[in-house]
Design a protein around this motif. Structure first.
Motif, short mmCIF file in Angstrom:
data_model
loop_
_atom_site.label_atom_id
_atom_site.label_comp_id
_atom_site.label_asym_id
_atom_site.label_seq_id
_atom_site.Cartn_x
_atom_site.Cartn_y
_atom_site.Cartn_z
N ARG A 120 16.00 14.10 23.17
CA ARG A 120 16.27 12.70 23.53
C ARG A 120 15.39 11.69 22.82
O ARG A 120 15.76 10.52 22.73
N ALA A 280 13.34 7.41 25.02
CA ALA A 280 14.73 7.81 24.86
C ALA A 280 15.69 6.62 24.85
O ALA A 280 16.66 6.61 24.08
N ASP A 284 18.13 5.86 21.79
CA ASP A 284 19.58 5.78 22.01
C ASP A 284 20.15 4.50 21.42
O ASP A 284 21.26 4.49 20.86
#
Length: 421
Positions: A120, A280, A284
């Motif tokens: 992640r 994370a 993302d």
């Protein structure tokens, strides 16, 4: 038959240029940000292309562009060859091959004590430049956002910030130390600051930031709720104190994206394998943009860079020692030529003040255009890395890249010393 507007003949060249000038779009923001768009809208070539062409014409030692002239470690090259022969030639996973993400996580823990979740908190990119561009596009939201950048700066920063429609706010690195003044830094960061962009070790100056500067960056980011994006591609090309990632400082990890690549560390700049790591949710956000840029890249090179990241300490120690030797050779030649030199602590680059060679009315750009013929060495003016309003502060400073073979650097140093006025 229609009119042939492709470049190559005088009339066609003119029609092509006129057509380009009337094509509007985000390219203009990027070109203007990088200083490549004239007031009348004409697109200019980069100084890198101009100086490289001059170096070829005059058979000069080209210390302009920062890429090596020798291959990386055989273990890394063999791993790439084996991957190609084993069929690793199709799209890798969008976040990057697990073997490389695991290797990046192991590297960050081994060298810096940073713990990352490879599933992640790591994203593989097409070099550090894509990671930087994707991060800036992902996290900036138009003209109200500001990005604080240490000037001089790697030229892609200005282009990417402009492409995102944000505003670049420079903090000057002052000659001769080429370090930022903390008051200048405090004045630049405000509630409008969305990102503080840190390049350490620094291109183009070779500076490594002090503990006080790193700490002030974190304090200001906390105070103004800004993010920190770091460009650490020269992390293993250090010639004094070890590199310290800002993300290791108290209060920094949760707001910092760290970017690096294998290009400089393993002399594989053409492979374009980089990565971004951090919280994370921020990774993302970068992925959401990056997947529509290159999508993925370099399948057989990813496991090879993973092998490189796992090489023993002696490899990284020798890499730094070799760079220190080349820095010292180049610095001696520049000093013998009569220039004042800022001794770099990291990266490939050494900055020299070429004022003794300048005639009235000349600046570093004029000297760099003349160097290939006059001295047989090519370099880049520091004004290629600054905002237009600050050109005067850097008008006599030139960047030399000591990333070629030791014998090539020695020859450049000999030519420079022989040119002493």
């Amino acid at each position: 038959m229609g009119v042939d507007d492709s470049p190559g003949r005088p009339d066609a060249d003119r029609r092509y240029a006129e057509r380009v000038l009337h094509i509007s779009g985000a390219w203009q923001r990027a070109a203007r940000g990088a200083g490549l768009l004239s007031p009348d809208g004409a697109l200019a070539p980069t100084i890198f292309a101009e100086i490289t062409a001059a170096a070829v014409r005059h058979d000069a030692v080209n210390l302009g562009q920062g890429f090596p002239d020798e291959d990386g470690p055989i273990e890394v090259l063999d791993a790439a060859t084996e991957a190609i022969r084993s069929g690793v030639n199709q799209y890798p996973p969008g976040r990057g091959m697990p073997v490389l993400r695991d290797a990046i996580a192991d590297h960050q823990h081994r060298f810096y004590g940073i713990d990352l979740d490879p599933e992640r908190e790591i994203l593989v990119t097409a070099g550090a430049t894509e990671a930087l561009t994707a991060a800036l596009l992902a996290l900036l939201d138009g003209p109200e956002d500001e990005v604080v950048v240490f000037e001089p700066y790697y030229d892609s920063y200005a282009a990417a910030i402009a492409l995102a429609g944000a505003r670049l706010v420079p903090v000057p690195l002052r000659w001769p130390a080429l370090e930022p003044d903390l008051d200048d830094l405090r004045a630049a960061v405000s509630d409008r600051t969305r990102i503080i962009l840190v390049n350490d070790p620094h291109n183009p100056t070779g500076t490594m930031f002090t503990a006080d500067v790193r700490q002030e960056i974190v304090l200001l980011a906390e105070r103004h709720d800004a993010l920190i994006v770091t460009d650490e591609v020269y992390e293993h090309l250090v010639m004094g104190a070890a590199h310290t990632p800002i993300s290791t400082l108290p209060g920094a990890a949760g707001r910092t994206l760290t970017i690096s690549s294998g290009g400089k560390t393993f002399r594989t700049t053409g492979w374009k394998v980089g990565w971004v790591s951090g919280p994370a949710d921020l990774v993302d956000a970068v992925l959401a943009v990056k997947q529509y840029l290159t999508y993925v890249n370099g399948a057989p090179f990813q496991p090879a860079i993973a092998v490189g990241l796992g090489l023993p300490d002696t490899y990284f120690d020798d890499l730094a020692a070799t760079q220190r030797e080349r820095r010292d050779l180049l610095g001696a030649g520049l000093t013998a030529a009569g220039f004042d030199v800022s001794i770099p602590a990291g990266s490939y680059f050494t900055v020299a003040d070429v004022r003794p060679m300048m005639a009235p009315g000349e600046d570093a750009s004029d000297i760099c255009r003349a160097l290939p013929e006059r001295v047989g060495v090519a370099a880049i003016p520091l004004t290629a890395f600054v905002t237009a309003e600050h050109r005067a502060q850097y008008s006599s400073l030139v960047r030399f890249a000591a990333c070629k073979r030791t014998d090539v650097i020695a020859e450049a140093a000999r030519r420079l010393a022989a040119s002493a006025l």
